[in-house]
Design a protein around this motif. Structure first.
Motif, PDB file in Angstrom:
ATOM      1  N   SER A  48      -8.555  24.625  -1.897  1.00 27.29           N
ATOM      2  CA  SER A  48      -7.755  24.471  -0.961  1.00 27.29           C
ATOM      3  C   SER A  48      -7.415  23.210  -0.944  1.00 27.29           C
ATOM      4  CB  SER A  48      -8.528  24.467   0.216  1.00 27.29           C
ATOM      5  OG  SER A  48      -9.589  23.138   0.262  1.00 27.29           O
ATOM      6  N   LYS A  49      -6.081  22.545  -0.447  1.00 26.88           N
ATOM      7  CA  LYS A  49      -5.680  21.053  -0.480  1.00 26.88           C
ATOM      8  C   LYS A  49      -6.647  20.256  -0.065  1.00 26.88           C
ATOM      9  CE  LYS A  49      -0.688  22.379  -0.200  1.00 26.88           C
ATOM     10  NZ  LYS A  49       0.748  22.080   0.520  1.00 26.88           N
ATOM     11  N   GLU A  50      -7.292  20.579   0.834  1.00 25.80           N
ATOM     12  CA  GLU A  50      -8.643  19.776   1.432  1.00 25.80           C
ATOM     13  C   GLU A  50      -9.569  19.296   0.594  1.00 25.80           C
ATOM     14  OE1 GLU A  50      -6.114  21.375   4.495  1.00 25.80           O
ATOM     15  OE2 GLU A  50      -7.573  22.488   2.985  1.00 25.80           O
ATOM     16  N   ALA A  52      -9.356  19.573  -2.968  1.00 26.48           N
ATOM     17  CA  ALA A  52      -8.615  19.041  -4.007  1.00 26.48           C
ATOM     18  C   ALA A  52      -8.517  17.661  -3.598  1.00 26.48           C
ATOM     19  CB  ALA A  52      -7.204  19.530  -4.262  1.00 26.48           C
ATOM     20  N   LYS A  53      -8.153  17.154  -2.199  1.00 28.82           N
ATOM     21  CA  LYS A  53      -8.141  15.877  -1.957  1.00 28.82           C
ATOM     22  C   LYS A  53      -9.443  15.083  -2.062  1.00 28.82           C
ATOM     23  CE  LYS A  53      -6.314  12.850   1.934  1.00 28.82           C
ATOM     24  NZ  LYS A  53      -7.513  11.721   1.519  1.00 28.82           N
ATOM     25  N   HIS A  83       0.620  26.434  -3.359  1.00 28.41           N
ATOM     26  CA  HIS A  83      -0.393  25.241  -2.915  1.00 28.41           C
ATOM     27  C   HIS A  83      -0.615  24.262  -3.866  1.00 28.41           C
ATOM     28  CE1 HIS A  83      -1.086  27.653   0.777  1.00 28.41           C
ATOM     29  NE2 HIS A  83      -1.189  28.796   0.081  1.00 28.41           N
ATOM     30  N   GLY A  85       0.412  20.185  -5.751  1.00 30.21           N
ATOM     31  CA  GLY A  85       0.346  18.817  -5.356  1.00 30.21           C
ATOM     32  C   GLY A  85       0.360  18.036  -6.718  1.00 30.21           C
ATOM     33  N   VAL A 113      -8.070  21.174 -10.037  1.00 32.54           N
ATOM     34  CA  VAL A 113      -7.686  19.997  -9.694  1.00 32.54           C
ATOM     35  C   VAL A 113      -7.835  19.044 -10.862  1.00 32.54           C
ATOM     36  CG1 VAL A 113      -9.627  19.472  -8.274  1.00 32.54           C
ATOM     37  CG2 VAL A 113      -7.599  18.061  -8.082  1.00 32.54           C
TER      38      VAL A 113
END
Length: 224
Positions: A48-50, A52-53, A83, A85, A113
């Protein structure tokens, strides 16, 4: 039908409880020197982007004195651009994040990531040299990155009679299923885990084998 969806990094998903700095269980890393600049490529598993962050933040915390911490992520299936970034983190536009992302998207590994940490060594590389350096750092890491098959699992809670115990154990291996819990009362309640793609056919097969005497109490798809 294969239960394997695609390959993912053979690493634990990073979350708020993950150790700091990240252990090798969470982070795969390679390092190289190019014209006195140090490039450290850190690869993680993120679905998820979360997540990955979280991974990116932990790497930035680990290397707060770095000249740049550039990143890219693609947290879906391989080549899925829904999805994604990337960030150049102060490097000239398009020289870091985008080249890194291109490497990730052209691999056969999903949910990934990458952070490339740079310590400037005093010699400028130029835009072409930067693209080559950041791309190469991720590519070299991907060449050595351990991976594993992505499989979504399900849990089925079912009730059957004692006379059906042998039938159940006979069918389990056919569907790569295993018993997680069992409760022996008037009837037996089993908690079964198996690949989600096998769930419906397992229920249908075992229901037919018991002449419809099987009771399904619950069935859920587990988080990936």
């Amino acid at each position: 039908m294969s239960n394997v969806l695609y390959k993912v990094p053979k690493l634990k998903l990073c979350d708020e409880k993950s150790p700091f700095p990240l252990s090798p269980d969470y982070c795969f890393r390679v390092q190289e020197e190019i014209k006195k600049s140090i490039f450290i490529a850190s690869i993680g598993h993120a679905n998820s982007k979360e997540s990955a962050k979280l991974f990116i933040d932990k790497i930035c915390q680990e290397f707060p004195d770095a000249t740049h911490n550039c990143y890219a992520f693609a947290v879906g299936a391989p080549k899925d651009t829904a999805h994604i970034g990337q960030s150049d983190n102060g490097e000239p536009h398009g020289t870091a994040g985008k080249p890194m992302l291109n490497i990730l998207l052209h691999s056969d590994i999903g949910e990934i990531v990458a952070v490339v940490t740079r310590y400037f060594g005093g010699i400028k590389l130029g835009t072409g040299g930067l693209v080559k350096a950041y791309q190469g750092a991720v590519a070299h890491a991907m060449d050595e990155l351990p991976s594993m098959d992505k499989v979504i699992y399900a849990e089925v809670t079912l009730c059957c009679d004692y006379e059906h115990i042998n039938l159940l154990h006979y069918h389990l291996p056919q569907f790569e299923a295993k018993i997680i819990q069992e409760d022996f009362q008037e009837r037996i309640t089993y908690l079964i885990e198996l690949p989600a793609m096998q769930k419906d056919i397992f229920i249908e097969t075992f229901t037919n084998a018991t002449n419809g005497k099987l009771q399904i109490k619950n069935q859920i798809i587990l988080d990936s």
